[in-house]
Design an enzyme around this catalytic site. Structure first.
Site, PDB file in Angstrom:
ATOM      1  N   ARG A 234     -12.179  -4.718  27.682  1.00  0.00           N
ATOM      2  CA  ARG A 234     -12.616  -6.030  28.168  1.00  0.00           C
ATOM      3  C   ARG A 234     -11.520  -7.044  27.840  1.00  0.00           C
ATOM      4  NH1 ARG A 234     -15.515  -3.719  30.995  1.00  0.00           N
ATOM      5  NH2 ARG A 234     -17.777  -3.819  31.195  1.00  0.00           N
ATOM      6  N   GLU A 263     -10.853 -12.896  34.298  1.00  0.00           N
ATOM      7  CA  GLU A 263     -10.737 -12.081  35.508  1.00  0.00           C
ATOM      8  C   GLU A 263     -11.782 -12.400  36.564  1.00  0.00           C
ATOM      9  OE1 GLU A 263     -11.188  -8.084  33.728  1.00  0.00           O
ATOM     10  OE2 GLU A 263     -13.027  -7.873  34.903  1.00  0.00           O
ATOM     11  N   HIS A 295      -9.116  -4.230  37.124  1.00  0.00           N
ATOM     12  CA  HIS A 295     -10.361  -3.568  36.716  1.00  0.00           C
ATOM     13  C   HIS A 295     -10.658  -2.352  37.596  1.00  0.00           C
ATOM     14  CE1 HIS A 295     -13.905  -4.615  33.980  1.00  0.00           C
ATOM     15  NE2 HIS A 295     -14.001  -3.334  34.282  1.00  0.00           N
TER      16      HIS A 295
HETATM   17  P1  NAI Z   1     -18.921   3.702  23.731  1.00  0.00           P
HETATM   18  O1  NAI Z   1     -20.109   2.886  23.354  1.00  0.00           O
HETATM   19  O2  NAI Z   1     -19.076   5.167  23.955  1.00  0.00           O
HETATM   20  O3  NAI Z   1     -17.786   3.506  22.620  1.00  0.00           O
HETATM   21  C1  NAI Z   1     -17.443   2.273  22.042  1.00  0.00           C
HETATM   22  C2  NAI Z   1     -16.949   2.571  20.630  1.00  0.00           C
HETATM   23  O4  NAI Z   1     -16.505   1.326  20.066  1.00  0.00           O
HETATM   24  C3  NAI Z   1     -18.048   3.124  19.713  1.00  0.00           C
HETATM   25  O5  NAI Z   1     -17.592   4.295  19.040  1.00  0.00           O
HETATM   26  C4  NAI Z   1     -18.297   1.984  18.735  1.00  0.00           C
HETATM   27  O6  NAI Z   1     -18.674   2.427  17.436  1.00  0.00           O
HETATM   28  C5  NAI Z   1     -16.940   1.306  18.726  1.00  0.00           C
HETATM   29  N1  NAI Z   1     -16.992  -0.047  18.189  1.00  0.00           N
HETATM   30  C6  NAI Z   1     -18.000  -0.952  18.246  1.00  0.00           C
HETATM   31  N2  NAI Z   1     -17.652  -2.076  17.587  1.00  0.00           N
HETATM   32  C7  NAI Z   1     -16.387  -1.870  17.133  1.00  0.00           C
HETATM   33  C8  NAI Z   1     -15.488  -2.649  16.365  1.00  0.00           C
HETATM   34  N3  NAI Z   1     -15.832  -3.884  15.929  1.00  0.00           N
HETATM   35  N4  NAI Z   1     -14.281  -2.134  16.072  1.00  0.00           N
HETATM   36  C9  NAI Z   1     -13.944  -0.881  16.473  1.00  0.00           C
HETATM   37  N5  NAI Z   1     -14.763  -0.084  17.176  1.00  0.00           N
HETATM   38  C10 NAI Z   1     -15.973  -0.579  17.509  1.00  0.00           C
HETATM   39  O7  NAI Z   1     -18.299   2.989  25.005  1.00  0.00           O
HETATM   40  P2  NAI Z   1     -17.301   3.601  26.082  1.00  0.00           P
HETATM   41  O8  NAI Z   1     -18.080   4.212  27.198  1.00  0.00           O
HETATM   42  O9  NAI Z   1     -16.275   4.418  25.389  1.00  0.00           O
HETATM   43  O10 NAI Z   1     -16.641   2.277  26.667  1.00  0.00           O
HETATM   44  C11 NAI Z   1     -15.783   1.449  25.891  1.00  0.00           C
HETATM   45  C12 NAI Z   1     -15.538   0.145  26.635  1.00  0.00           C
HETATM   46  O11 NAI Z   1     -14.770   0.419  27.803  1.00  0.00           O
HETATM   47  C13 NAI Z   1     -16.816  -0.530  27.179  1.00  0.00           C
HETATM   48  O12 NAI Z   1     -17.387  -1.360  26.210  1.00  0.00           O
HETATM   49  C14 NAI Z   1     -16.307  -1.319  28.342  1.00  0.00           C
HETATM   50  O13 NAI Z   1     -16.010  -2.609  27.904  1.00  0.00           O
HETATM   51  C15 NAI Z   1     -15.003  -0.625  28.731  1.00  0.00           C
HETATM   52  N6  NAI Z   1     -15.045  -0.051  30.084  1.00  0.00           N
HETATM   53  C16 NAI Z   1     -14.076  -0.411  30.984  1.00  0.00           C
HETATM   54  C17 NAI Z   1     -14.061   0.114  32.261  1.00  0.00           C
HETATM   55  C18 NAI Z   1     -12.968  -0.231  33.241  1.00  0.00           C
HETATM   56  O14 NAI Z   1     -13.087   0.084  34.440  1.00  0.00           O
HETATM   57  N7  NAI Z   1     -11.892  -0.877  32.838  1.00  0.00           N
HETATM   58  C19 NAI Z   1     -15.101   1.030  32.708  1.00  0.00           C
HETATM   59  C20 NAI Z   1     -16.041   1.406  31.660  1.00  0.00           C
HETATM   60  C21 NAI Z   1     -16.016   0.856  30.419  1.00  0.00           C
END
Ligand code: NAI
Length: 329
Positions: A234, A263, A295
């Site tokens: 993000r 964005e 994105h």
């Molecule tokens: P997920 O929920 O599986 O993993 C997120 C990880 O971040 C978790 O392991 C969590 O413990 C960790 N986390 C939470 N707070 C944290 C902190 N303060 N410091 C370090 N780690 C922390 O989510 P997923 O599916 O891996 O997605 C990650 C991010 O990717 C989403 O939140 C979304 O913003 C972004 N995303 C971007 C896309 C794109 O097209 N550019 C598409 C899909 C997701």
């Protein structure tokens, strides 16, 4: 059940129409984004279906509640653009697509690294103009470099596997350490140590008040000179003004971003004939070592199919009064 779909592109409509045959839901597709100025459009509908840059804040939710909306169906995983507490107050449920294709996003992060490093985008243009010179195209071996992964959830873990394949040393920070990720040979460290030791940093954590602007003047100062920073998560994880300063000071050697703090005014739109008023993005675009995609990390056929099928199921479950497996609570 009548559903107002916001921020619709031709490909969204195409996928929904293709897979709706078994669900019999009544979709109306709007190109406009959902925000407090457009929320009235949803009057007469029961569900709004939204994407990453729809602004579903307390004001918008208040209007939606008054119009009879009972469900907000996100076509994405992140829900930082929805005021969940406001939705609860108005008894509006929120559902999302928790995982559609971690591979799509992780592979895009790897693509940003490779392109920035080996400058294939520049080579492509040069060769088309019969310029076969290699001047300034020099890159570095990814093999043997230390990659810092922040957030080792679904996407971060998949990214770790990919970078392992390149022969990198992977260090990571997550609030919750995963045994599965440790078993890949990833070493968890403090956030500061990841900042200090990595040659490449890739962000895969959600945007929360805690992670907002985690890449800022102070964290940049602790990084290696010439650091490569990749953000497919993000935009607001990075303080844009601070990263511009880091690029100007030559501290940041490479920046690859698929997301950008402001964005919502730019991405997913063709503004090629418009005057862009966002001076920060224009400054970013001006750097030769910055690569921006709008994105698109999620945008694969597999991910679109999963997003569509899960959203249809989320809405159908709500219609039937079934348990909402993907409810955001
Ligand atoms: P997920 O929920 O599986 O993993 C997120 C990880 O971040 C978790 O392991 C969590 O413990 C960790 N986390 C939470 N707070 C944290 C902190 N303060 N410091 C370090 N780690 C922390 O989510 P997923 O599916 O891996 O997605 C990650 C991010 O990717 C989403 O939140 C979304 O913003 C972004 N995303 C971007 C896309 C794109 O097209 N550019 C598409 C899909 C997701």
């Amino acid at each position: 059940m009548k559903i107002a779909v916001f921020s619709t592109k031709a490909y969204d409509q195409e996928y929904f129409e293709r897979y709706n045959k078994d669900h019999y839901l009544e979709f109306t597709f709007f190109e406009t984004a959902l925000n407090s100025h457009t929320a009235n459009i949803a009057s007469g509908y029961e569900v709004v279906c939204v994407f990453v840059n729809d602004k579903v804040d307390a004001r918008t939710i208040g209007i939606l509640a008054g119009s009879g909306i009972r469900l907000i169906a996100l076509r994405c995983a992140g829900f930082n653009n929805v005021d969940i507490e406001a939705a609860k107050r108005h008894d509006i449920k929120v559902v999302r697509v928790p995982a559609y294709s971690p591979e799509a996003v992780a592979e895009h992060a790897a693509a940003l690294i490779l392109t920035l490093n080996r400058k294939t985008h520049k080579a492509y243009n040069r060769v088309r103009e019969a310029n076969f010179s290699l001047n300034k195209l020099i890159g570095f071996n990814i093999h043997g470099k230390t990659v810092g992964v922040i957030g080792t959830g679904k996407i971060g873990a998949t990214f770790c596997k990919i970078m392992k394949g390149f022969g990198c040393k992977i260090i990571a920070f997550d609030k919750y350490r995963s045994d599965e990720v440790k078993d890949l040979g990833v070493e968890y460290k403090t956030l500061n140590d990841v900042f200090k030791e990595a040659d490449i940093i890739s962000l895969h954590c959600p945007l929360t008040p805690e992670t907002k602007h985690m890449i800022n003047e102070k964290s940049l100062a602790s990084m290696k000179n010439g650091i490569m920073i990749i953000n497919t998560s993000r935009g607001a994880l990075i303080d844009t003004a601070d990263i511009i300063k880091g690029l100007s000071d030559r501290k940041v050697g490479y920046l690859g971003i698929d997301v950008y703090e402001q964005e919502e005014n730019l991405f997913f739109k063709d503004l090629s004939e418009s005057i862009i008023e966002d001076d920060l993005i224009l400054r970013l675009i001006s750097f030769p070592n910055v690569l921006i995609t709008s994105h698109q990390a999620y945008f694969t056929r597999e991910a679109m199919e999963e997003i569509t099928l899960t959203t249809l199921k989320n809405i159908t479950d709500f219609k039937k009064g079934a348990i909402l497996k993907n409810e955001v609570v």
